[in-house]
Design a protein around this motif. Sequence first.
Motif, PDB file in Angstrom:
ATOM      1  N   LEU A  12       0.686  -1.258  -0.098  1.00  0.00           N
ATOM      2  CA  LEU A  12       0.198   0.052   0.245  1.00  0.00           C
ATOM      3  C   LEU A  12       0.918   1.162   0.145  1.00  0.00           C
ATOM      4  O   LEU A  12       0.411   2.322  -0.267  1.00  0.00           O
ATOM      5  N   SER A  13       2.132   1.085   0.292  1.00  0.00           N
ATOM      6  CA  SER A  13       2.960   2.435   0.377  1.00  0.00           C
ATOM      7  C   SER A  13       3.188   3.083  -0.744  1.00  0.00           C
ATOM      8  O   SER A  13       3.077   2.523  -2.047  1.00  0.00           O
ATOM      9  N   ASN A  14       3.101   4.434  -0.747  1.00  0.00           N
ATOM     10  CA  ASN A  14       3.310   5.274  -2.019  1.00  0.00           C
ATOM     11  C   ASN A  14       2.298   5.097  -2.940  1.00  0.00           C
ATOM     12  O   ASN A  14       2.486   4.843  -4.118  1.00  0.00           O
ATOM     13  N   SER A  15       0.935   4.935  -2.545  1.00  0.00           N
ATOM     14  CA  SER A  15      -0.026   4.727  -3.545  1.00  0.00           C
ATOM     15  C   SER A  15       0.046   3.404  -4.370  1.00  0.00           C
ATOM     16  O   SER A  15      -0.252   3.434  -5.454  1.00  0.00           O
ATOM     17  N   GLY A  16       0.629   2.446  -3.890  1.00  0.00           N
ATOM     18  CA  GLY A  16       0.695   1.389  -4.330  1.00  0.00           C
ATOM     19  C   GLY A  16       1.870   0.914  -5.183  1.00  0.00           C
ATOM     20  O   GLY A  16       2.166  -0.089  -5.920  1.00  0.00           O
ATOM     21  N   LYS A  17       2.854   2.083  -4.964  1.00  0.00           N
ATOM     22  CA  LYS A  17       4.036   1.899  -6.046  1.00  0.00           C
ATOM     23  C   LYS A  17       5.310   1.158  -5.409  1.00  0.00           C
ATOM     24  O   LYS A  17       6.206   0.671  -6.176  1.00  0.00           O
ATOM     25  N   ALA A  18       5.205   0.616  -4.129  1.00  0.00           N
ATOM     26  CA  ALA A  18       6.278  -0.122  -3.388  1.00  0.00           C
ATOM     27  C   ALA A  18       6.596  -1.336  -4.201  1.00  0.00           C
ATOM     28  O   ALA A  18       7.754  -1.592  -4.147  1.00  0.00           O
ATOM     29  N   ARG A  19       5.570  -2.045  -4.524  1.00  0.00           N
ATOM     30  CA  ARG A  19       5.773  -3.418  -5.274  1.00  0.00           C
ATOM     31  C   ARG A  19       6.717  -3.248  -6.523  1.00  0.00           C
ATOM     32  O   ARG A  19       7.637  -3.844  -6.856  1.00  0.00           O
ATOM     33  N   SER A  20       5.997  -2.247  -7.228  1.00  0.00           N
ATOM     34  CA  SER A  20       6.922  -2.078  -8.689  1.00  0.00           C
ATOM     35  C   SER A  20       8.488  -1.577  -8.441  1.00  0.00           C
ATOM     36  O   SER A  20       9.082  -2.075  -9.186  1.00  0.00           O
ATOM     37  N   VAL A  21       8.469  -0.932  -7.122  1.00  0.00           N
ATOM     38  CA  VAL A  21      10.002  -0.460  -7.151  1.00  0.00           C
ATOM     39  C   VAL A  21      10.924  -1.760  -6.696  1.00  0.00           C
ATOM     40  O   VAL A  21      11.954  -1.840  -7.330  1.00  0.00           O
ATOM     41  N   ILE A  22      10.363  -2.375  -5.830  1.00  0.00           N
ATOM     42  CA  ILE A  22      11.021  -3.689  -5.420  1.00  0.00           C
ATOM     43  C   ILE A  22      11.377  -4.659  -6.720  1.00  0.00           C
ATOM     44  O   ILE A  22      12.620  -5.058  -6.719  1.00  0.00           O
ATOM     45  N   GLU A  23      10.253  -4.721  -7.535  1.00  0.00           N
ATOM     46  CA  GLU A  23      10.524  -5.719  -8.454  1.00  0.00           C
ATOM     47  C   GLU A  23      11.395  -5.135  -9.386  1.00  0.00           C
ATOM     48  O   GLU A  23      12.323  -5.771 -10.113  1.00  0.00           O
TER      49      GLU A  23
END
Length: 289
Positions: A12-23
């Motif tokens: 949910l962090s940063n309007s849901g962008k956290a997953r894409s950054v990690i990937e």
Amino acid sequence: MKRKYCLLVNELSNSGKARSVIEQYKQQIESILEDAEINFIKKGVSLSEVAELKSKSFECIIACGGDGTARSVAIALKGSDTKFGLLPLGSGNDFAKALGLSKSFVQNLETIKQQSITEVDILRFNDQHFINTLGIGFDGLTNYLASKSIVKSDLKYVVAGFKALVLSKPFYVQIDTEKESLKIESMMVIVANGSWEGGKYFVSPESRNDDGISEIVIVKKVSKFRLLIEFIKLSLGSTFTPDIILKHKVKSCRIETSSDQYVHADGELVNNTSSFVINVEKEKIKALV
């Protein structure tokens, strides 16, 4: 034998962008933090519970998200030998500033790998915790309005601040510390373990998160025009003009307000209330800085 690194990614962090950054940085993560396990935490799952469980199998739990994520993981690790790491992926990342972290994702991976540890304070208010700042009044209202904003960058705090200027009202605050008591009409009260909040606001320059004390910053009742000037100064990286604030260094205190106020803890909204009992916890976290 415990494995070394476990990443907990708040989706949910940063309007849901956290997953894409990690990937996006998965290859660098695997290269720098060998044998790291990556866990994506979905809405409704307790970060604190997962962190506590994973701490039994890993030497270092790495919070991947904003200040709220950092707080949830830190609470689970306080008093333990498990190290706390942080990859800041939120909109404000104030606690990351206090740990000396960079805006460079790869550089922060290197910081975690270097294993330089500082024991960092955690503060309790009533039955909850915070690790950076607790904001009462105008500060809390600004965070409430920011949470409702359609603006997704850290500019949402600037926009919310201007709205809060229109809506905010002064209130009386009674503060009882170890050494004295005072009652004053105020616009907001900040209990600070760190210097920054809202991504850019330098609210408590003297605060350190490893000294066993907190700083109370009381903004006196001023005109809305004067509060606007102060808000603009803060937005530009300055701090409060000394004549409009009172400051106290404390290990514990009690705060009572004349009416229920908007409140945030590390940028996360908590229930409006008028009564606060605040203590610096004896148990700390072993944070990688």
